[in-house]
Design a protein around this motif. Structure first.
Motif, short mmCIF file in Angstrom:
data_model
loop_
_atom_site.label_atom_id
_atom_site.label_comp_id
_atom_site.label_asym_id
_atom_site.label_seq_id
_atom_site.Cartn_x
_atom_site.Cartn_y
_atom_site.Cartn_z
N THR A 76 1.49 -1.13 -0.41
CA THR A 76 -0.27 0.10 -0.09
C THR A 76 0.76 1.29 0.23
N ILE A 77 0.64 2.32 -1.07
CA ILE A 77 0.82 3.49 -0.67
C ILE A 77 0.24 5.07 -0.59
N GLN A 78 0.71 5.37 -0.22
CA GLN A 78 -0.36 6.44 0.33
C GLN A 78 0.86 7.69 0.95
N HIS A 125 -3.26 4.30 -2.84
CA HIS A 125 -3.50 2.61 -3.37
C HIS A 125 -3.03 1.10 -2.21
N THR A 126 -3.76 0.08 -2.87
CA THR A 126 -3.64 -0.16 -1.41
C THR A 126 -3.55 -1.63 -1.83
N LYS A 127 -3.20 -1.98 -3.72
CA LYS A 127 -3.26 -3.00 -4.40
C LYS A 127 -1.55 -2.36 -5.57
N ILE A 128 -0.55 -2.62 -4.72
CA ILE A 128 0.33 -2.52 -5.77
C ILE A 128 1.16 -3.28 -5.07
N ASN A 170 -4.46 9.08 -9.12
CA ASN A 170 -5.24 10.54 -8.98
C ASN A 170 -5.49 10.40 -7.44
N MET A 171 -5.66 11.44 -7.32
CA MET A 171 -5.70 12.37 -6.00
C MET A 171 -7.45 12.65 -5.23
N LYS A 172 -7.12 12.96 -4.30
CA LYS A 172 -8.92 13.28 -3.52
C LYS A 172 -8.87 14.92 -3.72
N GLN A 173 -9.92 14.81 -2.87
CA GLN A 173 -10.26 16.71 -3.04
C GLN A 173 -9.23 17.16 -2.36
N ASP A 174 -9.17 16.61 -1.18
CA ASP A 174 -8.12 17.70 0.01
C ASP A 174 -6.38 16.69 -0.22
N GLY A 175 -5.93 16.67 -1.98
CA GLY A 175 -4.44 16.38 -2.23
C GLY A 175 -4.05 15.30 -1.79
#
Length: 243
Positions: free
Chosen positions: A32-34, A87-90, A78-83
């Motif tokens: 997961t990358i976040q 991605h949980t499947k990498i 892609n980004m969420k509205q708060d920047g």
């Protein structure tokens, strides 16, 4: 003779079927990358929700180790509205990650080299073209219009040309996902042309008459620079309740 041909074709098909049934020996994506994109003041960089907004370019470098001729095909987050993003499947590996296509100066060319194993957090700091702030937050007038005012400050990055101003716009929506990709043009009141010389001055906006009462509207203002992406730097989001 015909029987021999039939037997030969049947044997070939059997080999093909058995070969296609072999178990895939690649491991499932298990990492997961976040993280979040923030501005030079440490604030989340506001954008729009979903497709068409700023993205993070990811290039897996693990496959290219020892073979400089390997072509790396990037993927994009892609980004969420708060920047923020997740991605949980990498697949685990070494990646180059670069924020792109936002209302900010280009990120350093080499990006960030990130070793992804398990769950990893990777944040990015960018310099937005503009800081946009409220002067008068959105309020409802007696004739059921939303009015507000803002001002903007231009930011600079050494060695990079500062883009000229393009336009500003009041965005209004019936959900929190308000912005240039989710808007109600019948209410917003149109686009306002802005110039570089208006930096620091007060810019006012008035919407058209709101159509529905007894509901809440989400409101923010975006100001756009004249670069190739034409994305907006935003104020924060305010709510206006219509009784």
């Amino acid at each position: 003779m015909i029987k021999n041909i039939i037997y030969t074709l049947a044997a070939i098909m059997l080999v093909f079927v058995l070969g296609s049934c072999e178990k895939d020996n690649y491991s499932d994506p298990d990492a997961t990358i976040q993280g979040q994109i923030v501005d030079h003041n440490g604030n989340p960089l506001q954008t729009e929700q979903g497709n068409g907004n700023m993205r993070i370019k990811m290039e897996e470098l693990s496959w290219a180790k020892g073979n400089p001729e390997t072509v790396i095909t990037p993927t994009y987050l892609n980004m969420k509205q708060d920047g923020s993003y997740i991605h949980t499947k990498i697949f685990s590996g070494e990646y180059r990650m670069t924020p792109i296509e936002g209302a900010f100066y280009p990120y350093k060319e080499e990006g960030e080299i990130v070793q992804i194993r398990g769950s990893v957090t990777q944040n990015f700091t960018v310099i937005p073209y503009l800081d946009v702030e409220w002067v008068d937050k959105p309020t409802l007038t007696a004739d059921n219009k939303i009015t507000c005012s803002i001002r903007f400050k231009r930011n600079a990055k050494e060695g990079v040309a500062m883009p000229d101003l393009n336009n500003a716009k009041l965005f209004i929506a019936s959900t929190q996902y308000v912005g240039n990709n989710n808007k109600d043009d019948q209410i917003n009141g149109g686009t306002v042309t802005v110039t570089n010389e208006q930096e620091g001055t007060v810019i006012s906006f008035t919407s058209n008459t709101v159509r529905f009462t007894s509901m809440t509207y989400w409101v923010r203002v975006g100001v756009c620079c004249n670069d190739s992406h034409k994305k907006y730097n935003y104020t924060d989001i305010q709510k206006v309740k219509i009784d």
